[in-house]
Design a protein around this motif. Structure first.
Motif, mmCIF file in Angstrom:
data_model
loop_
_atom_site.group_PDB
_atom_site.id
_atom_site.type_symbol
_atom_site.label_atom_id
_atom_site.label_comp_id
_atom_site.label_asym_id
_atom_site.label_seq_id
_atom_site.Cartn_x
_atom_site.Cartn_y
_atom_site.Cartn_z
ATOM 1 N N LEU A 1 43.385 45.761 46.347
ATOM 2 C CA LEU A 1 44.091 44.560 45.890
ATOM 3 C C LEU A 1 44.216 43.565 47.039
ATOM 4 C CD1 LEU A 1 45.044 46.808 43.762
ATOM 5 C CD2 LEU A 1 46.987 45.296 43.349
ATOM 6 N N SER B 1 48.517 42.740 40.982
ATOM 7 C CA SER B 1 47.608 43.369 40.011
ATOM 8 C C SER B 1 47.019 42.331 39.067
ATOM 9 C CB SER B 1 48.355 44.440 39.213
ATOM 10 O OG SER B 1 48.748 45.502 40.055
ATOM 11 N N ASN C 1 44.455 40.216 40.919
ATOM 12 C CA ASN C 1 43.276 41.052 41.180
ATOM 13 C C ASN C 1 42.393 41.138 39.938
ATOM 14 O OD1 ASN C 1 41.939 42.895 43.092
ATOM 15 N ND2 ASN C 1 42.477 44.498 41.625
#
Length: 244
Positions: A148, A162, A165
């Motif tokens: 990440l 998240s 990413n």
């Protein structure tokens, strides 16, 4: 007002007196809808909108519904409900053999169509993108999806959430392609998520602050007015020169 994350249904029928009332009916039932009068219009919509299901008339001038159904199945498209004439038993059988999920004979009761639509959508797998994988380089950055993180060739390093990413991975999968907000919502969140169009805009803004030299004048992740967003950089797998 229709929920912006409700399943979106594409209705393809050359008969205006069928597709428009059907679109209105499904919107009243809480769905989002798009309408197409022929296969060519349908292909354009499928290319730019997040479509969860296609209601498809078989008998259309030009490319017919069976041909479009075959193409959808071959390209892992959304599920298909065929609309057929009473006498077209052969077409119904061929459609199911091609991979259509169900069929309905004209004339039909809208409530029956609604029940079949809901049944098909319940069977469809969630449309959530798999986590990105593989380290890739773009515009001087190295993206490491497992960590990440991003590392720039000048030594800068930034961490990603998240959501950032996953979003960046989607753009790296399709560089130079315009991605509509609806498509990005479908790919990042899926139809069950409590998301909305501005959520994508906010994620894009945060991502730009991490990868752009001037986030107010983006040169990597650009806005396509009326269309969505596009990554304009070249993307390549990590080479030996980028290894640790």
């Amino acid at each position: 007002m229709t929920d912006p994350i409700a399943p979106q249904i594409l209705i393809v029928d050359d008969a205006r007196d069928i597709r428009e009332p059907l679109g209105q009916y499904l919107r009243k039932q809480g769905f989002r809808t798009r309408l197409a009068a022929n296969a060519a219009e349908a292909r354009e919509i499928l290319a730019e909108a997040g479509i969860h299901m296609v209601v498809l008339d078989i008998m259309m001038p030009g490319e017919d519904g069976l041909s479009l159904c075959r193409w959808l199945v071959a390209h892992d498209g959304p599920p298909v409900l065929l609309l057929t004439a009473m006498a077209d038993e052969t077409d119904r059988i061929v459609g199911l053999e091609l991979g259509a999920d169900d069929y309905l004979v004209k004339p039909f009761n809208p409530r029956e169509l609604l029940a079949r639509v809901r049944a098909i959508l319940r069977r469809a797998p969630p449309e959530v993108a798999a986590p990105p994988s593989g380290r890739r380089v773009f515009a001087g950055w190295l993206h490491d999806p497992d960590a990440l993180s991003l590392a720039h060739e000048d030594g800068r390093r930034v961490d990603l959430t998240s959501a950032e990413n996953r979003l960046l991975g989607i753009f790296l999968d399709q560089p130079r392609h315009v991605m509509s907000r609806a498509t990005l919502l479908d790919l990042t969140a899926g139809r069950e998520a409590k998301a909305y169009d501005r959520a994508i805009d906010n994620q894009i803004s945060r991502l730009r602050r991490k990868i752009e030299d001037d986030p107010k004048k983006p040169q990597i992740l650009v806005t396509e007015w009326g269309g969505g967003y596009r990554l304009v950089a070249e993307v390549a797998p990590e080479g030996p020169e980028h290894g640790a």
